[in-house]
Scaffold this active site. Structure first.
Site, short mmCIF file in Angstrom:
data_model
loop_
_atom_site.label_atom_id
_atom_site.label_comp_id
_atom_site.label_asym_id
_atom_site.label_seq_id
_atom_site.Cartn_x
_atom_site.Cartn_y
_atom_site.Cartn_z
N LYS A 113 27.76 42.19 34.11
CA LYS A 113 27.74 42.06 32.71
C LYS A 113 26.49 42.14 32.10
O LYS A 113 26.42 42.58 31.10
CB LYS A 113 28.23 40.60 32.45
CG LYS A 113 29.73 40.34 33.09
CD LYS A 113 30.70 39.39 31.84
CE LYS A 113 32.01 39.87 32.32
NZ LYS A 113 33.01 38.76 32.26
N LYS A 192 38.20 50.70 35.96
CA LYS A 192 38.94 49.47 35.92
C LYS A 192 39.14 49.35 34.54
O LYS A 192 38.22 49.25 33.70
CB LYS A 192 38.07 48.28 36.68
CG LYS A 192 38.76 46.87 36.42
CD LYS A 192 37.70 45.93 36.48
CE LYS A 192 38.30 44.71 35.73
NZ LYS A 192 37.26 43.61 35.41
N LYS A 195 38.16 44.45 28.88
CA LYS A 195 37.88 44.40 27.51
C LYS A 195 36.47 45.02 27.17
O LYS A 195 36.42 45.43 26.23
CB LYS A 195 37.98 42.82 27.37
CG LYS A 195 39.13 42.29 27.15
CD LYS A 195 39.15 40.80 27.24
CE LYS A 195 40.20 40.27 28.16
NZ LYS A 195 39.69 38.84 28.83
N1 AQP Z 1 41.89 46.06 35.43
C1 AQP Z 1 42.08 44.81 36.01
N2 AQP Z 1 43.07 45.14 37.04
C2 AQP Z 1 43.42 43.93 37.71
N3 AQP Z 1 43.23 42.63 37.29
C3 AQP Z 1 42.47 42.44 36.36
N4 AQP Z 1 41.87 41.47 35.38
C4 AQP Z 1 41.08 41.73 34.66
N5 AQP Z 1 41.09 43.05 34.73
C5 AQP Z 1 41.84 43.69 35.72
C6 AQP Z 1 42.25 39.81 36.16
O1 AQP Z 1 42.69 39.37 34.94
C7 AQP Z 1 42.45 37.96 35.05
C8 AQP Z 1 42.04 37.56 33.72
O2 AQP Z 1 40.60 38.04 33.36
P1 AQP Z 1 39.49 37.18 32.53
O3 AQP Z 1 40.10 37.11 31.09
O4 AQP Z 1 39.01 36.23 33.20
O5 AQP Z 1 38.58 38.44 32.39
P2 AQP Z 1 37.89 39.36 32.98
O6 AQP Z 1 38.22 39.56 34.60
O7 AQP Z 1 36.40 39.55 32.74
O8 AQP Z 1 38.83 40.66 32.27
P3 AQP Z 1 38.11 41.86 31.66
O9 AQP Z 1 38.97 42.49 30.85
O10 AQP Z 1 37.54 42.63 32.95
O11 AQP Z 1 37.31 41.37 30.81
P4 AQP Z 1 35.50 41.65 30.75
O12 AQP Z 1 35.27 43.20 30.36
O13 AQP Z 1 35.00 40.85 29.72
O14 AQP Z 1 34.89 41.38 31.93
C9 AQP Z 1 41.50 37.84 36.16
O15 AQP Z 1 42.27 37.39 37.40
C10 AQP Z 1 41.04 39.14 36.60
O16 AQP Z 1 40.83 39.46 37.90
#
Ligand code: AQP
Length: 314
Positions: A113, A192, A195
């Site tokens: 991040k 991957k 967001k």
């Molecule tokens: N690409 C992915 N494949 C499988 N699992 C995923 N998760 C996220 N992206 C993928 C899973 O979704 C759950 C919730 O995620 P979160 O809202 O806690 O945020 P995150 O993991 O940070 O999702 P993003 O989209 O990747 O956000 P950013 O870009 O802000 O970091 C989790 O269980 C995660 O594993």
């Protein structure tokens, strides 16, 4: 026999995408009959990246609707907002005094991040400890997550072990549940889906938003089967069902993207209808959250009472 406890959280940091759905949300819905299930909107976590009040409130409301739309059954799942249970923060502080900075520095997600330009706030650094508190407060045994969260669940396990060794047996050791085929759902660029990478297909986007995302999938010219299109398509249809479609449309990337788009829209249509129902019944949604937080609070406050006694704060 008492059901095993399952908990998963999603950050209200934007519209949930296909990666969030297949990587985590779907598992929670599929298992809500079998487990005592906690579905948590982790808005304290979202504060690490969102500093706009309206944005956080809107996202939170939307993620609750999304969870209900994909099939969360409030009779079976305890759906609640993290901030409705302040014990999460209290337990985080106690854990903070148990772990060290070098140990926390091992977290990959923090490095990822900050590499992306997100400010290295103390909250962002402490994210894994808050997540450990989320999980351990409920005696969680199983945590469905995507691969990116594996290390955080491991860290929760280590914190449970350290606390238990110091203060006596208190916390269950949680285990991550990661489905190999959806551990890392790829985005429109093959990385991957995330967001913050801008490569998502929003689960509840409009037809136009979903179409725009699908048409932007990077196609690797030169192969009959565009790998990035296929990798996403197989989330929505079996490989056996996809075989004739990809055979008939060899090298026709536009036709294959159109087929993927049609399958995504067909998949989300019943979910959109359910979402609309909840959008039109805000009092019902408020009541679901109220009941969810009541149940979560009962469990968390009993656990915290025990923790306070054990650490000498009672
Ligand atoms: N690409 C992915 N494949 C499988 N699992 C995923 N998760 C996220 N992206 C993928 C899973 O979704 C759950 C919730 O995620 P979160 O809202 O806690 O945020 P995150 O993991 O940070 O999702 P993003 O989209 O990747 O956000 P950013 O870009 O802000 O970091 C989790 O269980 C995660 O594993």
């Amino acid at each position: 026999m008492a059901k095993k406890i399952l908990l998963s959280g999603i950050q209200p940091t934007g519209a949930p995408h296909v990666g969030n759905y297949f990587g985590m949300m779907k598992q929670v819905i599929d298992l809500q009959n079998e487990y005592e299930t906690y579905g948590m909107i982790v808005n304290y976590h979202a504060l690490t990246t969102i500093s706009n009040k309206t944005e956080l409130e809107e996202n939170t409301k939307n993620v609750v609707l999304d969870f209900l739309a994909i099939g969360a059954d409030p009779e079976k799942m305890i759906l609640f907002k993290q901030s409705d249970v302040p014990e999460h923060v209290e337990l985080t502080w106690i854990f903070n005094c148990l772990v060290t900075m070098p140990w926390l520095s091992r977290a990959h997600a923090f490095k990822d991040k900050t590499d992306k330009g997100i400010e290295a706030s103390v909250g962002l650094f402490d994210y894994p400890v808050l997540m450990a508190a989320d999980i351990l407060l409920y005696d969680t045994e199983v945590v469905p997550v995507g691969e990116d969260q594996r290390q955080h669940v491991e860290m929760a396990r280590e914190i449970a072990r350290k606390f238990n060794a110091n203060y006596g047996d208190t916390f269950a050791e949680p285990k991550e549940m990661i489905k190999a085929e959806v551990a890392i759902v790829p985005g429109t660029d093959g990385q991957k889906m995330s967001k913050s990478y801008g490569n998502t297909i929003p689960l509840f986007g409009t037809d136009e938003e979903i179409q725009k995302a699908v048409m932007s999938i990077v196609t690797d010219s030169g192969t009959d089967i565009p790998a990035n299109v296929y990798a996403i398509h197989k989330l929505f249809k079996t490989e056996a069902d996809l075989a004739p479609i990809y055979e008939e449309n060899k090298g026709k990337y536009k036709a294959l993207k159109d087929a993927l788009l049609a399958d995504i829209l067909a998949f989300v249509t019943p979910m959109r209808e359910r979402r609309e129902y909840y959008v039109n019944n805000p009092d019902l949604v408020a009541e679901i959250l109220r009941k969810g937080s009541e149940k979560a609070n009962a469990k968390a406050s009993a656990k915290m009472q025990d923790v306070r006694k054990k650490v000498g704060l009672d």
